[in-house]
Every structure is written in C-alpha cells, then in structure tokens.
Design a protein around this motif. Structure first.
Motif, PDB file in Angstrom:
ATOM      1  N   ARG A  52      69.381  70.130 -10.130  1.00 46.36           N
ATOM      2  CA  ARG A  52      70.558  69.789  -9.313  1.00 46.36           C
ATOM      3  C   ARG A  52      71.889  69.870 -10.080  1.00 46.36           C
ATOM      4  NH1 ARG A  52      67.348  64.853  -7.181  1.00 46.36           N
ATOM      5  NH2 ARG A  52      66.040  65.855  -5.632  1.00 46.36           N
ATOM      6  N   GLU A  53      72.029  70.898 -10.879  1.00 48.72           N
ATOM      7  CA  GLU A  53      73.240  71.036 -11.687  1.00 48.72           C
ATOM      8  C   GLU A  53      74.495  71.191 -10.818  1.00 48.72           C
ATOM      9  OE1 GLU A  53      74.091  73.024 -15.852  1.00 48.72           O
ATOM     10  OE2 GLU A  53      73.891  74.550 -14.289  1.00 48.72           O
ATOM     11  N   ASP A  54      74.402  71.935  -9.722  1.00 50.55           N
ATOM     12  CA  ASP A  54      75.568  72.143  -8.862  1.00 50.55           C
ATOM     13  C   ASP A  54      76.014  70.863  -8.160  1.00 50.55           C
ATOM     14  OD1 ASP A  54      75.675  74.756  -9.583  1.00 50.55           O
ATOM     15  OD2 ASP A  54      74.828  75.543  -7.733  1.00 50.55           O
ATOM     16  N   GLN A  55      75.118  69.890  -8.018  1.00 47.82           N
ATOM     17  CA  GLN A  55      75.471  68.644  -7.340  1.00 47.82           C
ATOM     18  C   GLN A  55      76.052  67.608  -8.293  1.00 47.82           C
ATOM     19  OE1 GLN A  55      71.808  67.528  -5.475  1.00 47.82           O
ATOM     20  NE2 GLN A  55      71.944  69.127  -3.931  1.00 47.82           N
ATOM     21  N   CYS A  56      76.071  67.912  -9.580  1.00 45.17           N
ATOM     22  CA  CYS A  56      76.576  66.975 -10.580  1.00 45.17           C
ATOM     23  C   CYS A  56      78.093  66.822 -10.420  1.00 45.17           C
ATOM     24  CB  CYS A  56      76.243  67.486 -11.981  1.00 45.17           C
ATOM     25  SG  CYS A  56      76.741  66.355 -13.276  1.00 45.17           S
ATOM     26  N   ARG A  57      78.563  65.588 -10.361  1.00 48.01           N
ATOM     27  CA  ARG A  57      79.988  65.313 -10.145  1.00 48.01           C
ATOM     28  C   ARG A  57      80.661  64.692 -11.366  1.00 48.01           C
ATOM     29  NH1 ARG A  57      79.917  68.895  -7.184  1.00 48.01           N
ATOM     30  NH2 ARG A  57      79.292  68.761  -5.032  1.00 48.01           N
ATOM     31  N   ILE A  58      80.122  64.946 -12.536  1.00 42.60           N
ATOM     32  CA  ILE A  58      80.696  64.424 -13.779  1.00 42.60           C
ATOM     33  C   ILE A  58      82.026  65.128 -14.025  1.00 42.60           C
ATOM     34  CG2 ILE A  58      80.360  64.269 -16.266  1.00 42.60           C
ATOM     35  CD1 ILE A  58      78.010  62.869 -15.425  1.00 42.60           C
ATOM     36  N   ARG A  59      83.046  64.377 -14.362  1.00 38.77           N
ATOM     37  CA  ARG A  59      84.373  64.965 -14.577  1.00 38.77           C
ATOM     38  C   ARG A  59      84.757  65.037 -16.055  1.00 38.77           C
ATOM     39  NH1 ARG A  59      83.818  67.329 -10.388  1.00 38.77           N
ATOM     40  NH2 ARG A  59      84.250  66.349  -8.418  1.00 38.77           N
ATOM     41  N   ASN A  60      84.051  64.304 -16.903  1.00 37.88           N
ATOM     42  CA  ASN A  60      84.340  64.317 -18.328  1.00 37.88           C
ATOM     43  C   ASN A  60      83.740  65.581 -18.937  1.00 37.88           C
ATOM     44  OD1 ASN A  60      83.723  63.871 -21.224  1.00 37.88           O
ATOM     45  ND2 ASN A  60      84.776  61.925 -20.834  1.00 37.88           N
ATOM     46  N   THR A  61      84.550  66.388 -19.576  1.00 36.44           N
ATOM     47  CA  THR A  61      84.116  67.676 -20.122  1.00 36.44           C
ATOM     48  C   THR A  61      82.993  67.529 -21.135  1.00 36.44           C
ATOM     49  OG1 THR A  61      86.342  68.513 -19.798  1.00 36.44           O
ATOM     50  CG2 THR A  61      84.917  69.803 -21.214  1.00 36.44           C
ATOM     51  N   GLN A  62      83.131  66.587 -22.066  1.00 30.42           N
ATOM     52  CA  GLN A  62      82.114  66.425 -23.110  1.00 30.42           C
ATOM     53  C   GLN A  62      80.780  65.965 -22.527  1.00 30.42           C
ATOM     54  OE1 GLN A  62      84.287  63.829 -25.759  1.00 30.42           O
ATOM     55  NE2 GLN A  62      84.646  65.525 -27.176  1.00 30.42           N
ATOM     56  N   VAL A  63      80.827  65.059 -21.576  1.00 27.14           N
ATOM     57  CA  VAL A  63      79.595  64.591 -20.937  1.00 27.14           C
ATOM     58  C   VAL A  63      78.962  65.733 -20.145  1.00 27.14           C
ATOM     59  CG1 VAL A  63      78.635  62.982 -19.241  1.00 27.14           C
ATOM     60  CG2 VAL A  63      80.367  62.194 -20.855  1.00 27.14           C
ATOM     61  N   GLY A  64      79.794  66.541 -19.483  1.00 25.68           N
ATOM     62  CA  GLY A  64      79.288  67.696 -18.740  1.00 25.68           C
ATOM     63  C   GLY A  64      78.565  68.683 -19.643  1.00 25.68           C
ATOM     64  N   TRP A  65      79.157  68.958 -20.801  1.00 29.30           N
ATOM     65  CA  TRP A  65      78.518  69.863 -21.769  1.00 29.30           C
ATOM     66  C   TRP A  65      77.194  69.279 -22.249  1.00 29.30           C
ATOM     67  CZ3 TRP A  65      79.249  74.724 -23.348  1.00 29.30           C
ATOM     68  CH2 TRP A  65      80.460  75.338 -22.998  1.00 29.30           C
ATOM     69  N   ALA A  66      77.192  67.975 -22.571  1.00 28.27           N
ATOM     70  CA  ALA A  66      75.969  67.330 -23.070  1.00 28.27           C
ATOM     71  C   ALA A  66      74.860  67.383 -22.019  1.00 28.27           C
ATOM     72  CB  ALA A  66      76.261  65.883 -23.461  1.00 28.27           C
ATOM     73  N   LEU A  67      75.191  67.082 -20.777  1.00 25.49           N
ATOM     74  CA  LEU A  67      74.184  67.154 -19.710  1.00 25.49           C
ATOM     75  C   LEU A  67      73.701  68.579 -19.495  1.00 25.49           C
ATOM     76  CD1 LEU A  67      75.467  64.648 -17.007  1.00 25.49           C
ATOM     77  CD2 LEU A  67      73.341  64.523 -18.304  1.00 25.49           C
ATOM     78  N   GLY A  68      74.614  69.533 -19.594  1.00 19.51           N
ATOM     79  CA  GLY A  68      74.232  70.940 -19.454  1.00 19.51           C
ATOM     80  C   GLY A  68      73.223  71.355 -20.515  1.00 19.51           C
ATOM     81  N   TRP A  69      73.480  70.953 -21.764  1.00 22.61           N
ATOM     82  CA  TRP A  69      72.542  71.267 -22.845  1.00 22.61           C
ATOM     83  C   TRP A  69      71.205  70.576 -22.623  1.00 22.61           C
ATOM     84  CZ3 TRP A  69      72.471  75.231 -25.752  1.00 22.61           C
ATOM     85  CH2 TRP A  69      73.663  75.867 -26.100  1.00 22.61           C
ATOM     86  N   MET A  70      71.253  69.320 -22.166  1.00 23.24           N
ATOM     87  CA  MET A  70      70.001  68.601 -21.906  1.00 23.24           C
ATOM     88  C   MET A  70      69.176  69.307 -20.837  1.00 23.24           C
ATOM     89  SD  MET A  70      70.912  64.612 -22.003  1.00 23.24           S
ATOM     90  CE  MET A  70      71.580  63.840 -23.443  1.00 23.24           C
ATOM     91  N   ARG A  71      69.841  69.763 -19.799  1.00 18.18           N
ATOM     92  CA  ARG A  71      69.119  70.483 -18.735  1.00 18.18           C
ATOM     93  C   ARG A  71      68.468  71.752 -19.289  1.00 18.18           C
ATOM     94  NH1 ARG A  71      73.977  69.106 -15.668  1.00 18.18           N
ATOM     95  NH2 ARG A  71      73.419  67.448 -14.221  1.00 18.18           N
TER      96      ARG A  71
END
Length: 154
Positions: A91-110
């Motif tokens: 569900r990456e497209d449904q992610c509503r995180i706005r913090n750039t660093q957190v977004g990158w970290a979650l992307g790598w985790m996925r």
C-alpha cells in the motif's frame, strides 16, 4: 510483431516506428516515435484493442522495432513485479507520510520486505504456496522478526 499466449489469453503486439527530429515534437531528445498496437483475445473470445504512442531518445541504430518491443516488455515486468507489490501488497500509494526522511525510510523498509519475500519464495517447495499475500500474512504474525532484521548488526 509479437504473439504471446499468457494467462489463458492471446496477446498480439505490433509496433510501427518512425525516426523523427526533436523539433517535430518539441521534445529535446526525441529520436523515434512508435505506435504500439495491442490486441488481446480473451478465453471467452472477446477482443480488446489498445493503441499506445511512445517517444524514445534512442536512435534507430540503437534500438529497432524488435528491441523497442523488448524494452517495453522489460518495463512492464518491473512495473508488475516490484511496483505492483509495493502499490497493492504494501500500500505504498496510500501512504500519507509528509516527512521526507520518514518517507525514504519507509520506502527502503518496503523494498527490504520485498527482498525478504524473494528469499522466502526461493525456499518454498510448492510454487502455488509462494505468494506475496501469504508471505505478508505469515509475517504479520511475527512483527518483531522484521524489526530484528533492521536493528541487528550485520
């Protein structure tokens, strides 16, 4: 032209390619214009037809019609392989995180989870049991396993 039998359907792809100058389209690196026609005959006999226009910076010497068809197929293998798992399964497209660093970290985790899925899939004996939903469901019960993977030293 390419004909392929895939998932109980027949797919026919035909490509027409024309060399162009960048000024003709207003795109600075355009070298070729291609018209890709896909006709799919489904199991029930119903046909669907689709026309897609493509522009590439590759010259005719670098990629002729056959090579362009291969490149298009390779693109869709990536799209349906990794991106489909990211978009649908995780569900990456449904992610509503706005913090750039957190977004990158979650992307790598996925993406690490997808890597873990491929390792898990290689160990499964019956291919029909090696699905990403089954992997996600199995690992949802063991949430600390993924956390330990990220926090343990290499």
């Amino acid at each position: 032209m390419e004909i392929e039998h895939n998932r109980s359907r027949q797919e026919r792809r035909a490509i027409t390619v024309r060399s162009i100058r960048a000024e003709q389209l207003g795109l600075p690196h355009a070298r070729q214009l291609a018209k890709l026609e896909r006709t799919v005959t489904h199991r029930n006999g119903k046909k669907t037809h689709e026309v897609v226009w493509l522009v590439t910076s590759l010259s005719a010497d670098q990629a002729g019609p056959e090579q362009l068809l291969q490149l298009i197929r390779a693109y869709w293998e990536i799209e349906t392989g990794v991106h489909q798992r990211l978009d649908v399964g995780l569900r990456e497209d449904q992610c509503r995180i706005r913090n750039t660093q957190v977004g990158w970290a979650l992307g790598w985790m996925r993406r690490i989870v997808i890597g873990q899925y491929y390792q898990w899939k290689a160990k499964i004996k019956r291919r029909r049991d090696a699905t990403s939903p089954k992997f996600l469901k199995q690992n949802a019960r063991h949430k600390t396993k993924l956390i330990n993977l990220f926090t343990s030293p290499v």
